[in-house]
Design an enzyme around this catalytic site. Structure first.
Site, PDB file in Angstrom:
ATOM      1  N   GLY A  28      14.493  26.569  -1.962  1.00  0.00           N
ATOM      2  CA  GLY A  28      13.814  25.925  -0.831  1.00  0.00           C
ATOM      3  C   GLY A  28      14.538  24.666  -0.386  1.00  0.00           C
ATOM      4  N   GLY A  33      23.313  25.419   5.332  1.00  0.00           N
ATOM      5  CA  GLY A  33      24.042  26.226   4.336  1.00  0.00           C
ATOM      6  C   GLY A  33      23.233  27.469   3.955  1.00  0.00           C
ATOM      7  N   HIS A  34      21.913  27.287   3.681  1.00  0.00           N
ATOM      8  CA  HIS A  34      21.082  28.444   3.315  1.00  0.00           C
ATOM      9  C   HIS A  34      20.987  29.434   4.486  1.00  0.00           C
ATOM     10  CE1 HIS A  34      19.289  25.253   0.655  1.00  0.00           C
ATOM     11  NE2 HIS A  34      19.524  26.203  -0.226  1.00  0.00           N
ATOM     12  N   GLY A 159      26.226  30.641  -1.947  1.00  0.00           N
ATOM     13  CA  GLY A 159      27.122  29.728  -1.240  1.00  0.00           C
ATOM     14  C   GLY A 159      28.334  29.377  -2.082  1.00  0.00           C
ATOM     15  N   GLN A 160      29.493  29.312  -1.415  1.00  0.00           N
ATOM     16  CA  GLN A 160      30.735  28.915  -2.084  1.00  0.00           C
ATOM     17  C   GLN A 160      30.653  27.457  -2.556  1.00  0.00           C
ATOM     18  OE1 GLN A 160      33.623  30.695  -2.853  1.00  0.00           O
ATOM     19  NE2 GLN A 160      34.267  28.770  -3.814  1.00  0.00           N
ATOM     20  N   ILE A 188      29.314  25.149   4.477  1.00  0.00           N
ATOM     21  CA  ILE A 188      29.059  24.575   5.808  1.00  0.00           C
ATOM     22  C   ILE A 188      29.227  23.061   5.664  1.00  0.00           C
ATOM     23  CG2 ILE A 188      27.306  24.200   7.593  1.00  0.00           C
ATOM     24  CD1 ILE A 188      27.954  27.068   7.532  1.00  0.00           C
ATOM     25  N   GLU A 196      27.231  20.557   3.281  1.00  0.00           N
ATOM     26  CA  GLU A 196      25.764  20.564   3.383  1.00  0.00           C
ATOM     27  C   GLU A 196      25.161  20.706   1.991  1.00  0.00           C
ATOM     28  OE1 GLU A 196      23.639  20.102   5.712  1.00  0.00           O
ATOM     29  OE2 GLU A 196      24.746  20.369   7.579  1.00  0.00           O
ATOM     30  N   SER A 198      21.060  20.010  -0.122  1.00  0.00           N
ATOM     31  CA  SER A 198      19.680  19.485  -0.045  1.00  0.00           C
ATOM     32  C   SER A 198      19.666  18.016  -0.457  1.00  0.00           C
ATOM     33  CB  SER A 198      18.764  20.255  -0.992  1.00  0.00           C
ATOM     34  OG  SER A 198      18.897  21.621  -0.782  1.00  0.00           O
TER      35      SER A 198
END
Ligand code: PAF
Length: 284
Positions: A28, A33-34, A159-160, A188, A196, A198
């Protein structure tokens, strides 16, 4: 779009889908990016070579803040303070084209408390991020294995940016013969070059400026092949930055390699800026 909270409902909702299930696992607090993971999943489904109808295509996103991958199995401020923004996340996921959100609570995921049987990630999980966060990757691999078992996805998207997580999951899939195709989605970056995350929401404007030292160091390694020790020194001397590690490793096994590399390599770094820990990486 369905928001599902229990394993039984999830299994029921997926029971008639046989062809193309894509899984985007998240905790969440979603950002661009997500959403790029969801978009990659949707694009792969649109491009698939299949005679079946779109009823056979499902993108599932999970939202679960997994206590097993935090310090002291979640008995820590990092876990307690992790942003939980289900309503906003659900809106974003719906507009990005997710069909099912699986958002169980901890008791649903771990009804008997901390599991007795875990996925062990060995040396691969104990180094780099794992050195600062012991047990973290065992917790990640264990919950991802559970999600794979519940959702039975054909493809799963990571994600990388979390390069070590990606390598560990790939290795788990290989070592345990899990039949899931793991797709890596590029990092991203903001217009300033910061990856990017959280955690970026915790950065003041000045912190963010200081945090740019990490992508700058990685770029200097990639573009100018500056000496690794020099890159480490420049990064630790950057204002407001505390260096955790800056390493160059082999992309799959994450084994340290001599600088400058003679084959494709991965440069990874972690820094703290104020109370915020940030990671980033670039292919070399
Ligand atoms: O990358 C994350 O958000 C988490 O580590 C994951 C893969 C969802 C497992 O909890």
């Amino acid at each position: 779009m369905k928001l599902i909270k229990t394993k039984a409902e999830l299994i029921d909702a997926l029971s008639s889908v046989h062809e193309n299930i894509a899984l985007v696992p998240t905790m969440g607090a979603l950002h661009e990016g997500h959403l790029s993971l969801v978009s990659a999943a949707r694009t792969d489904l649109a491009n698939r070579d299949s005679k079946n109808t779109s009823d056979d295509d499902v993108v599932v996103a999970s939202i679960f803040v997994n206590p097993l991958q935090f310090a002291d199995l979640g008995d820590c401020d990092d876990y307690r303070n992790y942003p939980r923004t289900l309503e906003a996340d659900a809106k974003l996921l719906e507009s990005a084209g997710v069909d099912i959100i699986f958002a169980p609570d901890v008791e649903e995921m771990y009804p008997q408390g901390t599991p007795e049987i875990w996925v062990r990630t060995g040396e691969m999980g104990a180094q780099l991020e794992g050195a600062s966060r012991p047990g973290h990757f065992d917790g990640v691999a264990t919950v991802v294995a559970k999600l794979f078992s519940l959702v039975r996805p054909h493809r799963a998207y990571f994600g990388q940016k979390d390069a070590q997580q990606l390598a560990v999951i790939r290795r788990m899939v290989n070592d345990l013969d899990l039949r899931v195709d793991i797709r890596a989605v590029p990092i991203i970056r903001g217009a300033d070059g910061l990856a990017e995350s959280s955690r970026n929401q915790h950065l003041s404007a000045a912190d963010r400026q200081n945090a740019l030292a990490l992508p700058t160091a990685l770029t200097a390694l990639r573009e100018r092949r500056i000496d690794l020790e020099q890159a480490r020194a420049e990064l630790s001397n950057s204002p407001g930055v505390e260096l955790d590690y800056l390493e160059v490793v082999s992309p799959k096994a994450l084994k340290p390699i001599a600088w400058p590399p003679t084959a494709p390599a991965l440069a990874l770094g972690a820094i703290s800026v104020g109370d915020t820990r940030l990671i980033d990486n670039m292919d070399i």
